[in-house]
Design a protein around this motif. Sequence first.
Motif, PDB file in Angstrom:
ATOM      1  N   ASP A  19     -75.142 -17.477  34.453  1.00 20.01           N
ATOM      2  CA  ASP A  19     -74.027 -17.727  33.544  1.00 20.01           C
ATOM      3  C   ASP A  19     -72.755 -18.134  34.296  1.00 20.01           C
ATOM      4  N   GLY A  20     -72.862 -18.316  35.610  1.00 18.12           N
ATOM      5  CA  GLY A  20     -71.723 -18.743  36.410  1.00 18.12           C
ATOM      6  C   GLY A  20     -70.882 -17.603  36.949  1.00 18.12           C
ATOM      7  N   SER A  21     -71.163 -16.372  36.508  1.00 19.04           N
ATOM      8  CA  SER A  21     -70.377 -15.236  36.988  1.00 19.04           C
ATOM      9  C   SER A  21     -70.803 -14.864  38.398  1.00 19.04           C
ATOM     10  N   LYS A  22     -69.927 -14.153  39.077  1.00 15.60           N
ATOM     11  CA  LYS A  22     -70.206 -13.710  40.434  1.00 15.60           C
ATOM     12  C   LYS A  22     -70.097 -12.202  40.487  1.00 15.60           C
ATOM     13  N   PRO A  23     -70.844 -11.546  41.378  1.00 16.02           N
ATOM     14  CA  PRO A  23     -70.809 -10.081  41.440  1.00 16.02           C
ATOM     15  C   PRO A  23     -69.412  -9.503  41.560  1.00 16.02           C
ATOM     16  N   GLU A  24     -68.534 -10.151  42.298  1.00 12.65           N
ATOM     17  CA  GLU A  24     -67.201  -9.594  42.486  1.00 12.65           C
ATOM     18  C   GLU A  24     -66.397  -9.560  41.179  1.00 12.65           C
ATOM     19  N   GLU A  25     -66.841 -10.273  40.152  1.00 12.54           N
ATOM     20  CA  GLU A  25     -66.147 -10.250  38.872  1.00 12.54           C
ATOM     21  C   GLU A  25     -66.287  -8.903  38.165  1.00 12.54           C
ATOM     22  N   LEU A  26     -67.206  -8.077  38.624  1.00 14.47           N
ATOM     23  CA  LEU A  26     -67.344  -6.743  38.042  1.00 14.47           C
ATOM     24  C   LEU A  26     -66.249  -5.795  38.527  1.00 14.47           C
ATOM     25  N   ILE A  27     -65.558  -6.174  39.586  1.00 16.57           N
ATOM     26  CA  ILE A  27     -64.502  -5.308  40.102  1.00 16.57           C
ATOM     27  C   ILE A  27     -63.479  -5.083  38.987  1.00 16.57           C
ATOM     28  N   GLY A  28     -63.196  -3.834  38.729  1.00 16.64           N
ATOM     29  CA  GLY A  28     -62.299  -3.493  37.641  1.00 16.64           C
ATOM     30  C   GLY A  28     -63.033  -3.258  36.339  1.00 16.64           C
TER      31      GLY A  28
ATOM     32  N   THR B 280     -64.253  -8.150  29.270  1.00 16.20           N
ATOM     33  CA  THR B 280     -64.384  -9.598  29.117  1.00 16.20           C
ATOM     34  C   THR B 280     -65.229 -10.192  30.238  1.00 16.20           C
ATOM     35  N   ASN B 281     -65.093  -9.669  31.450  1.00 11.74           N
ATOM     36  CA  ASN B 281     -65.852 -10.182  32.589  1.00 11.74           C
ATOM     37  C   ASN B 281     -67.273  -9.641  32.629  1.00 11.74           C
TER      38      ASN B 281
ATOM     39  N   LEU C 254     -69.513  -9.257  30.067  1.00 14.42           N
ATOM     40  CA  LEU C 254     -70.481  -9.741  29.090  1.00 14.42           C
ATOM     41  C   LEU C 254     -71.646 -10.423  29.813  1.00 14.42           C
ATOM     42  N   GLY C 255     -72.851 -10.012  29.516  1.00 10.68           N
ATOM     43  CA  GLY C 255     -74.030 -10.608  30.123  1.00 10.68           C
ATOM     44  C   GLY C 255     -74.398 -10.061  31.485  1.00 10.68           C
ATOM     45  N   THR C 256     -73.677  -9.064  31.990  1.00  9.63           N
ATOM     46  CA  THR C 256     -73.995  -8.516  33.308  1.00  9.63           C
ATOM     47  C   THR C 256     -75.081  -7.442  33.210  1.00  9.63           C
ATOM     48  N   THR C 257     -75.692  -7.168  34.331  1.00  5.82           N
ATOM     49  CA  THR C 257     -76.671  -6.084  34.399  1.00  5.82           C
ATOM     50  C   THR C 257     -76.018  -4.755  34.076  1.00  5.82           C
ATOM     51  N   THR C 258     -74.814  -4.538  34.550  1.00  5.04           N
ATOM     52  CA  THR C 258     -74.117  -3.281  34.262  1.00  5.04           C
ATOM     53  C   THR C 258     -73.965  -3.091  32.758  1.00  5.04           C
ATOM     54  N   ALA C 259     -73.569  -4.130  32.045  1.00  2.00           N
ATOM     55  CA  ALA C 259     -73.433  -4.029  30.589  1.00  2.00           C
ATOM     56  C   ALA C 259     -74.782  -3.700  29.943  1.00  2.00           C
ATOM     57  N   GLN C 260     -75.840  -4.333  30.406  1.00  2.00           N
ATOM     58  CA  GLN C 260     -77.168  -4.049  29.859  1.00  2.00           C
ATOM     59  C   GLN C 260     -77.566  -2.607  30.112  1.00  2.00           C
ATOM     60  N   LEU C 261     -77.266  -2.093  31.298  1.00  2.00           N
ATOM     61  CA  LEU C 261     -77.580  -0.700  31.609  1.00  2.00           C
ATOM     62  C   LEU C 261     -76.815   0.243  30.694  1.00  2.00           C
ATOM     63  N   TRP C 262     -75.547  -0.055  30.438  1.00  2.00           N
ATOM     64  CA  TRP C 262     -74.749   0.805  29.573  1.00  2.00           C
ATOM     65  C   TRP C 262     -75.338   0.876  28.177  1.00  2.00           C
TER      66      TRP C 262
ATOM     67  N   MET D 208     -78.827  -5.372  23.353  1.00  4.52           N
ATOM     68  CA  MET D 208     -77.454  -5.588  23.762  1.00  4.52           C
ATOM     69  C   MET D 208     -76.736  -6.409  22.704  1.00  4.52           C
ATOM     70  N   TYR D 209     -75.484  -6.110  22.493  1.00  4.33           N
ATOM     71  CA  TYR D 209     -74.615  -6.860  21.595  1.00  4.33           C
ATOM     72  C   TYR D 209     -75.003  -6.726  20.125  1.00  4.33           C
ATOM     73  N   ASN D 210     -75.555  -5.581  19.746  1.00  8.57           N
ATOM     74  CA  ASN D 210     -75.833  -5.350  18.338  1.00  8.57           C
ATOM     75  C   ASN D 210     -74.580  -4.863  17.614  1.00  8.57           C
ATOM     76  N   GLU D 211     -73.478  -4.914  18.281  1.00  8.40           N
ATOM     77  CA  GLU D 211     -72.176  -4.546  17.719  1.00  8.40           C
ATOM     78  C   GLU D 211     -71.128  -5.323  18.493  1.00  8.40           C
ATOM     79  N   ASN D 212     -69.888  -5.004  18.349  1.00 13.03           N
ATOM     80  CA  ASN D 212     -68.825  -5.678  19.078  1.00 13.03           C
ATOM     81  C   ASN D 212     -68.954  -5.354  20.566  1.00 13.03           C
ATOM     82  N   PRO D 213     -69.428  -6.294  21.391  1.00 13.57           N
ATOM     83  CA  PRO D 213     -69.708  -5.971  22.798  1.00 13.57           C
ATOM     84  C   PRO D 213     -68.482  -5.588  23.610  1.00 13.57           C
ATOM     85  N   LYS D 214     -67.387  -6.272  23.428  1.00 10.29           N
ATOM     86  CA  LYS D 214     -66.185  -5.946  24.210  1.00 10.29           C
ATOM     87  C   LYS D 214     -65.695  -4.543  23.869  1.00 10.29           C
TER      88      LYS D 214
END
Length: 135
Positions: free
Chosen positions: A81-90, A94-95, A97-105, A114-120
């Motif tokens: 999706d064009g994102s980079k691992p360092e974008e997870l910092i913080g 918004t950054n 969406l679509g990350t492994t961390t978000a899927q784990l959560w 994932m995203y069966n509700e308001n993801p942000k």
Amino acid sequence: MIEFNYLDKAYSHETPFILVLFRLYKEDFYVVYYDRETDFNNITYRFYKSNKKREFEEIKATTFPKHLAIQNRFWCIECSDGSKPEELIGLEPTNMLGTTTAQLWYLIEGKPKMYNENPKQFLKEYKRKYITSSE
């Protein structure tokens, strides 16, 4: 396969899965693997915890310590999706969406899709409850 020594004790875990998270918490190791080997049409994550015999036992996602679930192993320099691992910092929702961390959560909260509700909003609340609050 992972192999390591901790406090002069050898640990190992042989699996065909891809390691995405590895953490030590209260003298136990917690591991998450990306499993595309079991059923390529139903790719999932597998959660493990070490035991006193230095073996790894699979656990339910919902029992995984919620504050540990931040991906710390990346196998892509730039993700599809064009994102980079360092974008997870913080951990900005918004950054994330679509990350492994978000899927784990989502999995840890018992939400299989994932995203069966308001993801942000979901990511913001998870971060507030489990990541930024003190233990």
